[in-house]
Enzyme design. Structure first.
Site, short mmCIF file in Angstrom:
data_model
loop_
_atom_site.label_atom_id
_atom_site.label_comp_id
_atom_site.label_asym_id
_atom_site.label_seq_id
_atom_site.Cartn_x
_atom_site.Cartn_y
_atom_site.Cartn_z
N HIS A 72 0.83 -1.20 0.00
CA HIS A 72 0.00 0.00 0.00
C HIS A 72 0.87 1.25 0.00
CE1 HIS A 72 -4.09 -1.76 1.51
NE2 HIS A 72 -3.56 -2.45 0.53
N TYR A 200 -9.33 5.18 7.46
CA TYR A 200 -9.48 5.52 8.88
C TYR A 200 -10.53 6.62 8.96
CZ TYR A 200 -5.07 3.11 10.06
OH TYR A 200 -4.08 2.18 10.26
N PRO A 291 -4.15 0.00 18.70
CA PRO A 291 -3.91 -0.46 17.32
C PRO A 291 -4.03 0.63 16.25
CG PRO A 291 -6.01 -1.30 18.13
CD PRO A 291 -5.34 -0.64 19.29
N LYS A 295 1.08 -0.56 14.98
CA LYS A 295 2.50 -0.67 15.34
C LYS A 295 2.89 -1.89 16.18
CE LYS A 295 4.16 2.81 13.28
NZ LYS A 295 4.55 2.34 11.97
N TYR A 383 4.10 6.18 10.18
CA TYR A 383 3.26 5.04 9.82
C TYR A 383 4.06 4.00 9.04
CZ TYR A 383 -1.11 2.62 8.66
OH TYR A 383 -2.11 1.69 8.56
P1 RFL Z 1 1.85 -12.40 21.01
O1 RFL Z 1 1.49 -12.43 19.58
O2 RFL Z 1 0.79 -12.06 22.00
O3 RFL Z 1 2.48 -13.81 21.36
C1 RFL Z 1 2.72 -14.21 22.68
C2 RFL Z 1 2.70 -15.72 22.71
O4 RFL Z 1 3.08 -16.18 24.00
C3 RFL Z 1 2.24 -17.26 24.38
N1 RFL Z 1 2.28 -17.37 25.84
C4 RFL Z 1 2.91 -18.36 26.50
N2 RFL Z 1 3.63 -19.41 26.07
C5 RFL Z 1 4.18 -20.24 26.99
N3 RFL Z 1 4.02 -20.06 28.33
C6 RFL Z 1 3.31 -19.01 28.81
N4 RFL Z 1 3.16 -18.85 30.12
C7 RFL Z 1 2.73 -18.11 27.88
N5 RFL Z 1 1.98 -16.97 27.99
C8 RFL Z 1 1.71 -16.56 26.77
C9 RFL Z 1 0.89 -16.87 23.79
O5 RFL Z 1 0.04 -18.00 23.66
C10 RFL Z 1 1.32 -16.29 22.45
O6 RFL Z 1 1.39 -17.27 21.45
O7 RFL Z 1 3.04 -11.38 21.30
P2 RFL Z 1 4.25 -10.83 20.38
O8 RFL Z 1 4.98 -11.96 19.73
O9 RFL Z 1 4.97 -9.87 21.21
O10 RFL Z 1 3.53 -10.09 19.17
C11 RFL Z 1 2.83 -8.88 19.38
C12 RFL Z 1 1.66 -8.78 18.41
O11 RFL Z 1 0.88 -9.95 18.48
C13 RFL Z 1 0.79 -7.55 18.68
O12 RFL Z 1 1.56 -6.45 19.05
C14 RFL Z 1 -0.06 -7.14 17.46
O13 RFL Z 1 -0.99 -8.14 17.10
C15 RFL Z 1 -0.79 -5.84 17.73
N6 RFL Z 1 -1.68 -5.43 16.64
C16 RFL Z 1 -1.18 -4.83 15.49
N7 RFL Z 1 0.15 -4.68 15.31
C17 RFL Z 1 0.64 -4.19 14.15
O14 RFL Z 1 1.86 -4.07 13.99
N8 RFL Z 1 -0.17 -3.80 13.10
C18 RFL Z 1 -1.52 -3.92 13.20
O15 RFL Z 1 -2.22 -3.63 12.23
C19 RFL Z 1 -2.08 -4.42 14.43
N9 RFL Z 1 -3.39 -4.57 14.57
C20 RFL Z 1 -3.05 -5.66 16.74
C21 RFL Z 1 -3.90 -5.20 15.69
C22 RFL Z 1 -3.58 -6.33 17.84
C23 RFL Z 1 -4.93 -6.57 17.91
N10 RFL Z 1 -5.39 -7.31 19.04
C24 RFL Z 1 -6.30 -8.37 18.94
C25 RFL Z 1 -4.69 -7.18 20.31
C26 RFL Z 1 -5.24 -5.41 15.76
C27 RFL Z 1 -5.78 -6.08 16.87
C28 RFL Z 1 -7.28 -6.23 16.90
C1 PHB Z 2 -5.78 -4.59 10.54
O1 PHB Z 2 -5.84 -4.79 9.30
O2 PHB Z 2 -6.07 -5.47 11.35
C2 PHB Z 2 -5.39 -3.25 11.05
C3 PHB Z 2 -4.95 -2.29 10.15
C4 PHB Z 2 -4.58 -1.03 10.62
C5 PHB Z 2 -4.65 -0.75 11.96
C6 PHB Z 2 -5.07 -1.72 12.86
C7 PHB Z 2 -5.45 -2.98 12.40
O3 PHB Z 2 -4.30 0.49 12.40
#
Ligand code: RFL
Ligand code: PHB
Length: 400
Positions: A72, A200, A291, A295, A383
């Site tokens: 994008h 957005y 979110p 990031k 971004y």
């Molecule tokens: P994770 O992905 O949470 O992975 C942690 C892992 O540790 C396991 N765990 C354990 N394993 C063994 N023993 C234990 N005691 C444990 N406790 C936990 C868990 O099961 C899991 O598998 O962390 P990590 O690797 O630091 O990654 C971080 C990302 O997942 C997170 O920051 C992003 O998903 C945030 N996020 C977004 N980030 C972006 O860069 N771009 C985005 O567009 C974006 N959109 C989002 C998001 C997060 C969202 N939610 C649901 C929180 C959109 C959403 C809706």
């Molecule tokens: C997504 O596609 O899940 C998404 C994209 C942009 C954001 C947050 C989540 O800022």
């Protein structure tokens, strides 16, 4: 059981670190409490910074992303019933990659297993011991049995609710937190996205976001109250609200079967420092961003990129300096990204307690960002992400 680096958590942070260490010949074991299917199907982030996508390519796990991911060159910001575009390529010469986090996780798991790496699924870490000595240990439970993993270093990549941060004595850690008075309700729908790029939307009824996972899968979010449940949001109500907030008629918003639905709380959170003797924290275990700035996963990748270099210097040359600097280097970047994520959130959401003055000021800010090149560049630069420098630090100079 014994390894060089014990990694708790098989999210993007833990898996990528294990892969990077493998490439430099350093062994690791990844402990993951959930099974592989669960981890590979968790729908979360979708946007990768320019240099994060380039890093995945450079370390040999970017082939499917290049085929299936969507590059994008900008985003749209909608307010006052009008949509304005921020052109990243024009403003900063960089782009972002839209590719689901679960796809990154699948690619990394496949690469690790193919290389003979050890990921123990269904293995829950229960305690971390001896972090101030030279032989730290992780206790974990697998199939109802207790085990011990001895190592040189423990890296806590176990997310916000993990055990690693909790293992640190309270007097050695400082937590900074802001919880927002709203949440995001997200759906994944089998419908072609109505826009090629993300939209957005700031609306008086609340924020909305149109994103996507593929030319046939839309990812859509609306701001809701933090205490609401999914029962209050049948699909019909979600679509109606999306149409109002995104300007659905003008956009040509298409409906389709909702295949996933969830509510996510919004918080900003930082733990300082990120190193405690032989225990390091990385990714969501150390910090959470709302979110809106897309990031979270990008910060997780930047953490482990530096940690890999630091561990490489330690194992390769016996040089501890980068390990000692890890926390300070990362926190500087993390706070920059905290500010950006907070700023995007504050600019785009509806705050119930906002005064009429606050609301006018919000609109003035949106006008500024979408009409001034200087302001647009500030958004675009953050971004698409600060470029990585060779030393492992993100750049602070103007990248253009
Ligand atoms: P994770 O992905 O949470 O992975 C942690 C892992 O540790 C396991 N765990 C354990 N394993 C063994 N023993 C234990 N005691 C444990 N406790 C936990 C868990 O099961 C899991 O598998 O962390 P990590 O690797 O630091 O990654 C971080 C990302 O997942 C997170 O920051 C992003 O998903 C945030 N996020 C977004 N980030 C972006 O860069 N771009 C985005 O567009 C974006 N959109 C989002 C998001 C997060 C969202 N939610 C649901 C929180 C959109 C959403 C809706
Ligand atoms: C997504 O596609 O899940 C998404 C994209 C942009 C954001 C947050 C989540 O800022």
């Amino acid at each position: 059981m014994r390894t060089e680096v014990a990694i708790v958590g098989a999210g993007p942070a833990g898996l990528l670190l294990s892969h990077l260490l493998h490439l430099r010949g350093v062994g690791s074991v990844v402990l993951e409490r959930h099974d592989r299917t669960h981890v590979e199907n968790r729908i979360r982030a979708g946007v990768m910074e320019h240099d994060v996508a380039a890093l995945l390519d450079a370390v040999g796990v970017g082939a499917r992303m290049r085929r299936e991911g969507l590059v994008h060159e900008g985003i749209n910001i909608r307010f006052r019933e009008r949509t304005r575009r921020i052109d990243f390529r024009d403003l900063v010469g960089r782009t972002v990659m839209v590719y689901g986090q679960q796809e990154v996780v699948r690619d990394l798991i496949a690469a690790r297993l193919e290389a003979g790496g050890t990921i123990l699924f269904g293995a829950e870490a229960t305690a971390i011991e001896g972090i101030d000595g030279e032989r730290p240990r992780v206790r974990f439970r697998e199939n109802g049995e207790e085990h011990l993993l001895t190592c040189d270093f423990v890296v806590g990549c176990d997310g916000f609710h993990g055990v690693s941060r909790a293992a640190v004595p309270a007097d050695r850690i400082t937590l900074f937190e802001r919880v927002y008075p709203f949440a995001w309700l997200g759906i994944l729908a089998e419908a072609p996205p109505a826009s090629e790029e993300l939209v957005y939307a700031h609306h008086e009824r609340g924020f909305a976001l149109l994103s996507m996972r593929s030319p046939r899968l839309s990812r859509l979010y609306i701001q809701c109250r933090p205490d609401e449940t999914l029962e209050a949001w049948p699909d019909e109500r979600v679509w109606e609200e999306l149409e109002i907030r995104l300007g659905g008629a003008e956009l040509g918003l298409r409906r389709g079967p909702v295949v996933q639905k969830g509510i996510t709380a919004m918080r900003s959170f930082v733990a300082e420092p990120m190193r405690f003797g032989r225990l390091f924290l990385a990714g969501d275990a150390a910090h959470i961003v709302p979110p809106t700035g897309a990031k979270g996963m990008n910060l997780a990748v930047a953490d482990v990129r530096l940690l890999d270099r630091a561990l490489g210097a330690w194992y390769g040359e016996g040089d501890p300096r980068l390990l000692e600097a890890y926390s300070e280097i990362r926190l500087r970047h993390i706070w920059r990204v905290q500010h950006f994520s907070w700023w995007m959130t504050a600019m785009l959401h509806r705050f119930e307690d906002a005064s009429p003055f606050d609301r006018r000021r919000q609109l003035a800010e949106l006008d500024h960002v979408t009409s001034s090149r200087a302001a647009g560049r500030m958004l675009a630069e953050n971004y698409t992400g600060l470029p990585f420098l060779e030393e492992g630090e993100p750049a602070w100079e103007d990248p253009s």
